[in-house]
Structures are given as structure tokens and as C-alpha cells.
Design a protein around this motif. Sequence first.
Motif, mmCIF file in Angstrom:
data_model
loop_
_atom_site.group_PDB
_atom_site.id
_atom_site.type_symbol
_atom_site.label_atom_id
_atom_site.label_comp_id
_atom_site.label_asym_id
_atom_site.label_seq_id
_atom_site.Cartn_x
_atom_site.Cartn_y
_atom_site.Cartn_z
ATOM 1 N N LEU A 191 12.038 -51.875 -19.754
ATOM 2 C CA LEU A 191 11.220 -50.954 -20.543
ATOM 3 C C LEU A 191 9.815 -50.823 -19.954
ATOM 4 C CD1 LEU A 191 12.212 -51.938 -24.208
ATOM 5 C CD2 LEU A 191 12.601 -49.723 -23.093
ATOM 6 N N ILE A 192 9.246 -51.942 -19.539
ATOM 7 C CA ILE A 192 7.916 -51.910 -18.924
ATOM 8 C C ILE A 192 7.937 -51.048 -17.668
ATOM 9 C CG2 ILE A 192 6.216 -53.318 -17.688
ATOM 10 C CD1 ILE A 192 6.828 -55.550 -19.714
ATOM 11 N N SER A 193 8.970 -51.209 -16.857
ATOM 12 C CA SER A 193 9.094 -50.411 -15.637
ATOM 13 C C SER A 193 9.248 -48.934 -15.965
ATOM 14 C CB SER A 193 10.289 -50.904 -14.816
ATOM 15 O OG SER A 193 10.425 -50.161 -13.626
ATOM 16 N N HIS A 194 10.059 -48.633 -16.971
ATOM 17 C CA HIS A 194 10.302 -47.237 -17.355
ATOM 18 C C HIS A 194 9.020 -46.553 -17.824
ATOM 19 C CE1 HIS A 194 11.948 -43.699 -19.337
ATOM 20 N NE2 HIS A 194 11.355 -44.082 -20.455
ATOM 21 N N PHE A 195 8.302 -47.189 -18.736
ATOM 22 C CA PHE A 195 7.097 -46.552 -19.278
ATOM 23 C C PHE A 195 5.969 -46.504 -18.243
ATOM 24 C CE2 PHE A 195 9.202 -47.679 -23.344
ATOM 25 C CZ PHE A 195 9.278 -46.387 -23.863
ATOM 26 N N SER A 196 5.944 -47.459 -17.321
ATOM 27 C CA SER A 196 4.976 -47.396 -16.227
ATOM 28 C C SER A 196 5.262 -46.198 -15.331
ATOM 29 C CB SER A 196 5.016 -48.690 -15.412
ATOM 30 O OG SER A 196 4.630 -49.802 -16.196
ATOM 31 N N ASP A 197 6.537 -45.979 -15.028
ATOM 32 C CA ASP A 197 6.912 -44.808 -14.238
ATOM 33 C C ASP A 197 6.517 -43.521 -14.954
ATOM 34 O OD1 ASP A 197 7.976 -46.382 -12.250
ATOM 35 O OD2 ASP A 197 10.071 -46.011 -12.775
ATOM 36 N N GLU A 198 6.757 -43.478 -16.276
ATOM 37 C CA GLU A 198 6.443 -42.280 -17.052
ATOM 38 C C GLU A 198 4.946 -41.966 -17.014
ATOM 39 O OE1 GLU A 198 8.926 -40.363 -19.569
ATOM 40 O OE2 GLU A 198 9.559 -40.776 -17.513
ATOM 41 N N ILE A 199 4.117 -43.003 -17.065
ATOM 42 C CA ILE A 199 2.674 -42.788 -16.944
ATOM 43 C C ILE A 199 2.356 -42.116 -15.607
ATOM 44 C CG2 ILE A 199 0.461 -43.968 -16.611
ATOM 45 C CD1 ILE A 199 1.404 -45.996 -18.735
ATOM 46 N N ARG B 96 3.822 -49.424 -25.680
ATOM 47 C CA ARG B 96 5.172 -49.927 -25.383
ATOM 48 C C ARG B 96 5.127 -50.982 -24.294
ATOM 49 N NH1 ARG B 96 9.805 -47.532 -27.413
ATOM 50 N NH2 ARG B 96 10.588 -49.528 -26.616
ATOM 51 N N ILE B 97 4.291 -50.769 -23.283
ATOM 52 C CA ILE B 97 4.150 -51.768 -22.217
ATOM 53 C C ILE B 97 3.571 -53.063 -22.766
ATOM 54 C CG2 ILE B 97 2.892 -52.329 -20.091
ATOM 55 C CD1 ILE B 97 3.099 -49.339 -19.359
ATOM 56 N N LEU B 98 2.530 -52.956 -23.576
ATOM 57 C CA LEU B 98 1.861 -54.148 -24.100
ATOM 58 C C LEU B 98 2.751 -54.942 -25.038
ATOM 59 C CD1 LEU B 98 -1.711 -52.691 -24.740
ATOM 60 C CD2 LEU B 98 -1.036 -54.302 -22.952
ATOM 61 N N VAL B 99 3.468 -54.254 -25.917
ATOM 62 C CA VAL B 99 4.329 -54.989 -26.847
ATOM 63 C C VAL B 99 5.508 -55.603 -26.103
ATOM 64 C CG1 VAL B 99 5.868 -53.096 -27.588
ATOM 65 C CG2 VAL B 99 5.286 -54.938 -29.180
ATOM 66 N N SER B 100 6.021 -54.927 -25.087
ATOM 67 C CA SER B 100 7.109 -55.499 -24.290
ATOM 68 C C SER B 100 6.613 -56.683 -23.475
ATOM 69 C CB SER B 100 7.715 -54.443 -23.361
ATOM 70 O OG SER B 100 8.501 -53.519 -24.084
ATOM 71 N N GLU B 101 5.358 -56.639 -23.041
ATOM 72 C CA GLU B 101 4.756 -57.775 -22.334
ATOM 73 C C GLU B 101 4.730 -59.002 -23.248
ATOM 74 O OE1 GLU B 101 0.374 -59.034 -20.501
ATOM 75 O OE2 GLU B 101 0.583 -57.358 -21.886
ATOM 76 N N ILE B 102 4.327 -58.792 -24.495
ATOM 77 C CA ILE B 102 4.283 -59.899 -25.462
ATOM 78 C C ILE B 102 5.676 -60.449 -25.706
ATOM 79 C CG2 ILE B 102 3.806 -60.493 -27.874
ATOM 80 C CD1 ILE B 102 1.506 -58.447 -27.777
ATOM 81 N N ILE B 103 6.626 -59.551 -25.932
ATOM 82 C CA ILE B 103 8.000 -59.985 -26.207
ATOM 83 C C ILE B 103 8.581 -60.726 -25.006
ATOM 84 C CG2 ILE B 103 10.347 -59.159 -26.645
ATOM 85 C CD1 ILE B 103 9.054 -56.860 -28.284
ATOM 86 N N PHE B 104 8.388 -60.161 -23.815
ATOM 87 C CA PHE B 104 8.914 -60.780 -22.598
ATOM 88 C C PHE B 104 8.383 -62.200 -22.419
ATOM 89 C CE2 PHE B 104 8.645 -61.837 -18.114
ATOM 90 C CZ PHE B 104 9.876 -61.448 -17.603
ATOM 91 N N SER B 105 7.070 -62.360 -22.542
ATOM 92 C CA SER B 105 6.461 -63.662 -22.273
ATOM 93 C C SER B 105 6.852 -64.703 -23.307
ATOM 94 C CB SER B 105 4.937 -63.530 -22.207
ATOM 95 O OG SER B 105 4.413 -63.077 -23.433
ATOM 96 N N TYR C 282 -4.032 -48.315 -15.007
ATOM 97 C CA TYR C 282 -4.209 -49.754 -14.810
ATOM 98 C C TYR C 282 -2.965 -50.522 -15.251
ATOM 99 C CZ TYR C 282 -5.782 -54.459 -16.102
ATOM 100 O OH TYR C 282 -5.887 -55.812 -16.264
ATOM 101 N N LEU C 283 -2.460 -50.215 -16.439
ATOM 102 C CA LEU C 283 -1.267 -50.917 -16.931
ATOM 103 C C LEU C 283 -0.054 -50.618 -16.060
ATOM 104 C CD1 LEU C 283 -1.391 -50.704 -20.842
ATOM 105 C CD2 LEU C 283 -1.788 -52.689 -19.381
ATOM 106 N N ALA C 284 0.094 -49.356 -15.645
ATOM 107 C CA ALA C 284 1.237 -48.998 -14.802
ATOM 108 C C ALA C 284 1.206 -49.753 -13.483
ATOM 109 C CB ALA C 284 1.250 -47.489 -14.547
ATOM 110 N N GLY C 285 0.011 -49.942 -12.922
ATOM 111 C CA GLY C 285 -0.095 -50.677 -11.671
ATOM 112 C C GLY C 285 0.067 -52.165 -11.855
ATOM 113 N N ALA C 286 -0.520 -52.712 -12.928
ATOM 114 C CA ALA C 286 -0.488 -54.153 -13.160
ATOM 115 C C ALA C 286 0.892 -54.655 -13.563
ATOM 116 C CB ALA C 286 -1.501 -54.529 -14.241
ATOM 117 N N ALA C 287 1.798 -53.750 -13.881
ATOM 118 C CA ALA C 287 3.143 -54.154 -14.300
ATOM 119 C C ALA C 287 4.016 -54.594 -13.132
ATOM 120 C CB ALA C 287 3.823 -53.006 -15.050
ATOM 121 N N GLU C 288 3.485 -54.488 -11.900
ATOM 122 C CA GLU C 288 4.266 -54.876 -10.724
ATOM 123 C C GLU C 288 3.423 -55.751 -9.783
ATOM 124 O OE1 GLU C 288 7.303 -54.512 -10.453
ATOM 125 O OE2 GLU C 288 7.840 -52.857 -11.790
ATOM 126 N N GLN C 289 4.103 -56.344 -8.800
ATOM 127 C CA GLN C 289 3.437 -57.179 -7.810
ATOM 128 C C GLN C 289 2.532 -56.335 -6.907
ATOM 129 O OE1 GLN C 289 3.677 -60.408 -7.770
ATOM 130 N NE2 GLN C 289 5.395 -60.752 -9.174
#
Length: 241
Positions: free
Chosen positions: A124-132, A95-104, A170-177
Amino acid sequence: MFLIWCSMSHLRADIQEQAITDPNKILAKAYTIEQDLNTWFANLPPSFSYTTHIVPPNSYTIKQKCRGITPYNNKYHIYNAFWISELYNQYRCMRILVSEIIFSHLQKLPSPTASCREHEHRALISHFSDEICHSIPFSLGACNSETPPEVRAVPPENYIAGLLLIWPLYLAGAAEQLSHPRRRWVLHAARVIGHSMGVELGLRIMDILNVAPCILDEEEIWSDEISVKYVKEGDGVDCAG
């Protein structure tokens, strides 16, 4: 799930190799993957359900059982089995990866509608990162569905469990600054997994997250490239993707 992973891998490869450059075509494929993920999630059996719990005030029990890791935002999940939590985390990664593609690629189609969808997928990226992050205490063995976390005995550390957590973390951390609390929390969790569970890749992930920009700051999908670079440079590190 495997077929959805294949579709995701093909799309990411096509984008990186510029086999597809039209944002509308990329978005169409990404939306199809997103719909497949929604369908998969909607058809999960009741036994796959999990619950979210709040750490009681002034409680150090889970932190002690997690080798000093405090649940992110004081929340943690309880699943019926470890493999169920791992399956959910694979779903969250996609979900994070596909939202990354859509966002960009929505950014390449400036319009009021595109802007609204950008915010939706950022959320969505923030939500699923939190869930991880909320799944980590259970994955480390601090709690399960049979007994409350306050009374459960600490199980032995599991190297495989720690290894399986590296990519979602890694994805959960990389989704933020770099300065975001979630990335700092992920860095601490990776340090614990690396040192206390013997998973050297956790320390490599720390090296990446200490310097890497947020995945949404870059037009290129760089996650795979950076991961491979550091794994190849690490002595004795083995990572099965």
C-alpha cells in the motif's frame, strides 16, 4: 478529512511521547484511522474522479512542460481541478503514514498473520507513493481535463502549487531506499521545484532524502522530526504544517 488528520496527529504524538506503547492498542487506533480513510474515499462524488494516462513513446511534450521532469514510470494523472489533486495527495499521505504505523507495529507481533499484513501495508505504501508521483505533471500544470497534454499551452509557474507538493513528494521518496528509482525521481522533481519555482524547501527536502533511510527501516516515526530539524536550520524557509 480534517478530523481524520487530527486523529492521525494525536496517534503519532502518543507514539513518539510513549503515551501508548502496547502494539495492539496502537494497531487498533491505526486500523480505525485506516477505515475512516477508506470510508472517506468511498464517498467521494463522481466529479472527484481522475484518469491515468501513459506517456506515448518518444514523446517529450510533458517533460518540456514540467521543466524537464519525465512522468514517473511514464504515467500521469488528469484531474478536474488542482485542488482535487491536492486533496487526493493529502489522502495518500495519510494512507502512507497510517500504513507506516501498522507495518512497524505488526513487526512487534510475530505471527504468520502479522507477516501477511506487513506485506500488504508495504504494498500500500508503494502504491500510494507511486500515485503521488503520477499526480506531479498535472500539479505542475502540464496537463488538465479539458485538453490533451500534447496541445495545451504552458501556464505560468505557481509557487503555492510547488510548495504544496513538497510534503507528498518527501513521503513518496522516503518510502524507499536511497538507490530506489522512485527516490531518485523525487530528488530530481524536488530540485526542479526548488530551482525553477523558487521553493527553497524543495532543496531542503533534497538534503534530507540524500541521507535519510527508508521510513520502514526505522522503528521510530522520524518523518516529522527530520522535517522540523531541516526547516529550522534553513534561512528564510517557512513551512506551514
